[in-house]
Design an enzyme around this catalytic site. Structure first.
Site, PDB file in Angstrom:
ATOM      1  N   HIS A 330      23.075  34.700  98.834  1.00  0.00           N
ATOM      2  CA  HIS A 330      22.079  34.152  97.927  1.00  0.00           C
ATOM      3  C   HIS A 330      22.671  33.428  96.725  1.00  0.00           C
ATOM      4  O   HIS A 330      21.952  32.844  95.908  1.00  0.00           O
ATOM      5  CB  HIS A 330      21.194  35.317  97.447  1.00  0.00           C
ATOM      6  CG  HIS A 330      19.825  34.920  97.041  1.00  0.00           C
ATOM      7  ND1 HIS A 330      19.319  35.204  95.806  1.00  0.00           N
ATOM      8  CD2 HIS A 330      18.855  34.245  97.692  1.00  0.00           C
ATOM      9  CE1 HIS A 330      18.085  34.738  95.712  1.00  0.00           C
ATOM     10  NE2 HIS A 330      17.787  34.154  96.845  1.00  0.00           N
ATOM     11  N   HIS A 559      11.465  28.991  90.419  1.00  0.00           N
ATOM     12  CA  HIS A 559      12.480  29.547  91.312  1.00  0.00           C
ATOM     13  C   HIS A 559      13.635  30.090  90.483  1.00  0.00           C
ATOM     14  O   HIS A 559      14.533  30.752  90.998  1.00  0.00           O
ATOM     15  CB  HIS A 559      12.981  28.484  92.286  1.00  0.00           C
ATOM     16  CG  HIS A 559      13.808  29.024  93.406  1.00  0.00           C
ATOM     17  ND1 HIS A 559      15.174  28.926  93.443  1.00  0.00           N
ATOM     18  CD2 HIS A 559      13.454  29.704  94.526  1.00  0.00           C
ATOM     19  CE1 HIS A 559      15.636  29.503  94.539  1.00  0.00           C
ATOM     20  NE2 HIS A 559      14.614  29.985  95.213  1.00  0.00           N
TER      21      HIS A 559
END
Length: 655
Positions: A330, A559
């Protein structure tokens, strides 16, 4: 006009029906390649060679005929390929995409081809070792001939439920992550990737932009050569938010950045790049380098790839396998090596594909230039006061990738003394002994326990978390959030037995999402699921809406992931974290008796006033003498959920 093609049969896999059917809002080529839409196919099947016309009467409900027309045009391209093969339309092969408009006109493609054929850059723009015949072919051909590269298919199974990134599943969109038309490769980008001089790159860039404009694209670019000044003026924080394409006020903000600006020539001529990320669209990424006129020589470590264009000899991509199916690669980090041997580090919250950089709120920290140390220096020299250098090198070494050797060597040889933030990372595994405090929330707690300064009323300084996804948090607030996250993020120096602060969590409501720019196309980077939420509805009592009118990002879905504490009047903060880590056990870890267990790769930075401004807090609303305002993306104070508000969940698309 009917286009001649070779007579061959193409095997087409059976498509699954789109789960939204007539309510589908998607405009992503991947979606139409993988899902069937009978109501659209019925209209298009007799218009494959003609301009699409929408019948006056439709046998399904349509509230947006403009959206319908876009979908029909996209489906027309997909069906043409299925019928004729990938070579059926020359325009498909130069489908560089900025906005949801028609494919570039075929005549304009031919104009570009002619201009490129006339370029006198044979020596600069061909791959080393190629023959003169190969060079001629590379100059004149627009279609990459290699085929059969398997497209990486993203899936929610790779991450802990509720902690996944935006993926190419049927209910998450990337309307511009893939270009309309062919995804087999764009030879103008192939040509650019093979350029090895600034002159040849500038020539290809100029022609590309000119023809894109002539082809009807809305090319909105920041003029190159000026970002070094903007970066200098961003001191001492060097913290930026991405520009929001549909929010014009963000264009002129001092803390706004576009991807080509990160690569701007005013920061130096890039000779090599390292991109570490989750989702990567190489086609889009190379286009950003083209617009910045920088070399595309790069190494990419990634979790998911969402295109299949040919790499070229100057790009190496390494997929990172995870120890468990619930883990996620990630991290979002960039490193650049410049012609003067200096390097630069960028820590981001954005994936490397278009949607993440168009109309979402993202955060980035961009380091100063880190010059090379003298040859006589020791590898341990040039450390930052925050230990950033050793922490970054430790993180890179954990990959155990030989291809990273030159980058760990570049870190050792660089002078990081100008870096004023801490590097905060997560590495999958069960960490014991000293390693326990190197990663995840234990690392943050260790930093805060040594350096965070709070006044005697610190329990009144609210802890505010903000992320784009939520993991499985447990049956109640105390089970993990309070016990581990709030506990670690409440540490200070000197340590005390004070009560823990209150906790607020900023996450978009369904109404926030409906009025967002993403909401208009049914695309989302908020992968929280109803199944997960139904087991932890207690979290709603801690949730706050996404509001960002002050930064003109109210409709730009966040985000970005950030964590901080606020004074009772919301005017000061004692520290700030920008990170890729969502609010989840997978990202931050869970502590046992003698270990700390983490599932994901993550990366972020920690701002502590002592190292950045020499003060004890950062002002967040009004500048203080010698201390500029620290940029916060959302409005202050946060706005609590209304009684009828619910957090956005992906299942919203199926309602």
């Amino acid at each position: 006009m009917r286009i001649k093609t070779s007579h061959c049969f193409i095997q087409v896999s059976v498509k699954k029906p789109c789960p939204y059917m007539e309510k589908c809002y998607r405009k992503n080529p991947i979606h139409f390649n993988e899902m069937s839409h009978p109501h659209l196919e019925k209209i298009v099947k007799n218009q494959l060679e003609d301009e699409i016309r929408i019948p006056e009467k439709l046998d399904f409900e349509c509230s947006d005929r403009s959206l319908l027309l876009d979908q029909l045009k996209l489906l027309q391209i997909v069906l043409r390929k299925e019928r004729y093969g990938s070579g059926s339309n020359a325009a498909d092969k130069l489908s560089v995409k900025f906005t949801e408009k028609d494919s570039i006109d075929k005549n304009n493609v031919n104009k570009v081809k002619e201009d490129l054929d006339n370029l006198e850059i044979v020596e600069e723009s061909t791959e080393k070792g190629s023959s003169s015949r190969d060079r001629k072919r590379n100059k004149s051909s627009f279609g990459d001939n290699e085929r059969g590269k398997k497209k990486s298919k993203s899936s929610y199974s790779k991450c802990e439920e509720g902690d996944q990134e935006c993926t190419q599943s049927p209910h998450t969109g990337s309307e511009s992550a893939q270009s309309s038309g062919s995804t087999q490769g764009i030879s103008i980008l192939k040509l650019f990737r093979s350029c090895n001089s600034a002159k040849s790159r500038n020539t290809v860039r100029a022609i590309t932009i000119k023809r894109m404009k002539e082809g009807g694209f809305d090319v909105s670019l920041v003029e190159p050569g000026n970002f070094a000044m903007k970066h200098a003026l961003s001191a001492p924080y060097h913290l930026f938010f991405t520009r929001v394409e549909k929010s014009k006020p963000t264009y002129d903000q001092q803390f706004t950045v576009t991807f080509p600006e990160i690569l701007d020539i005013s920061l130096g001529e890039i000779v090599n790049s390292l991109q570490i990320n989750f989702m990567v669209n190489l086609e889009w990424l190379c286009l950003q380098y083209l617009l910045a006129c920088q070399s595309t020589d790069m190494l990419i470590l990634y979790g998911e790839r969402v295109d299949d264009i040919n790499l070229g000899l100057n790009i190496t991509m390494i997929p990172i396998s995870m120890p468990t199916k619930f883990g996620c690669h990630h991290t979002k980090v960039m490193m650049f090596k410049y012609k003067n041997d200096g390097i630069r580090v960028v820590v981001s919250t954005a994936n490397l594909y278009a949607d993440d950089w168009d109309n979402r709120t993202q955060g980035l920290w961009i380091s100063p230039l880190l010059p090379p140390l003298p040859e006589s220096a020791n590898p341990s020299d040039g450390e930052s006061p925050t230990g950033f250098k050793k922490d970054l090198e430790r993180y890179l070494n954990k990959y155990r990738q030989p291809a990273l050797t030159e980058w760990t060597s570049a870190v050792r040889r660089a002078d990081f003394s100008s870096v004023n933030v801490f590097f905060l990372a997560s590495i999958p595994g069960r960490h014991k002994d000293l390693e326990k405090d190197f990663w995840g929330h234990r690392k943050l707690g260790s930093v805060l326990s040594k350096h965070a300064k709070l006044p005697p009323d610190s329990p009144r300084w609210t802890l505010v978390a903000q992320s784009s996804s939520i993991g499985s948090l447990g049956p109640n607030y105390e089970s993990w959030l309070r016990k581990e996250i709030v506990s670690s993020m409440s540490k200070e120096n000197p340590s005390s037995l004070k009560s823990l602060p209150s906790f607020q969590f900023i996450y978009p409501t369904i109404n926030n999402y409906k009025r967002s720019f993403d909401g208009q196309v049914g695309s989302s980077c908020l992968p929280y699921r109803l199944l997960t939420h139904s087991k932890q509805t207690w979290v709603e009592s801690y949730m706050y809406q996404w509001k960002a009118t002050r930064t003109a990002r109210d409709r730009a879905i966040p985000h970005i992931k950030s964590y901080t504490r606020f004074s009772p009047d919301f005017k000061e903060i004692p520290w700030f974290v920008l990170t890729s880590a969502n609010l989840s056990k997978a990202a931050w870890g869970t502590s046992g008796v003698d270990s700390h267990y983490i599932l994901n790769y993550e990366a972020g930075v920690v701002f502590i006033p002592k190292f950045v401004t020499g003060s004890t807090t950062f002002p967040v609303q009004e500048e203080e003498p010698g201390v500029p305002v620290f940029p916060i993306a959302y409005d202050l104070p946060p706005t609590k959920y209304e009684s009828d508000d619910k957090p956005f969940v992906q299942d919203f698309f199926f309602e």
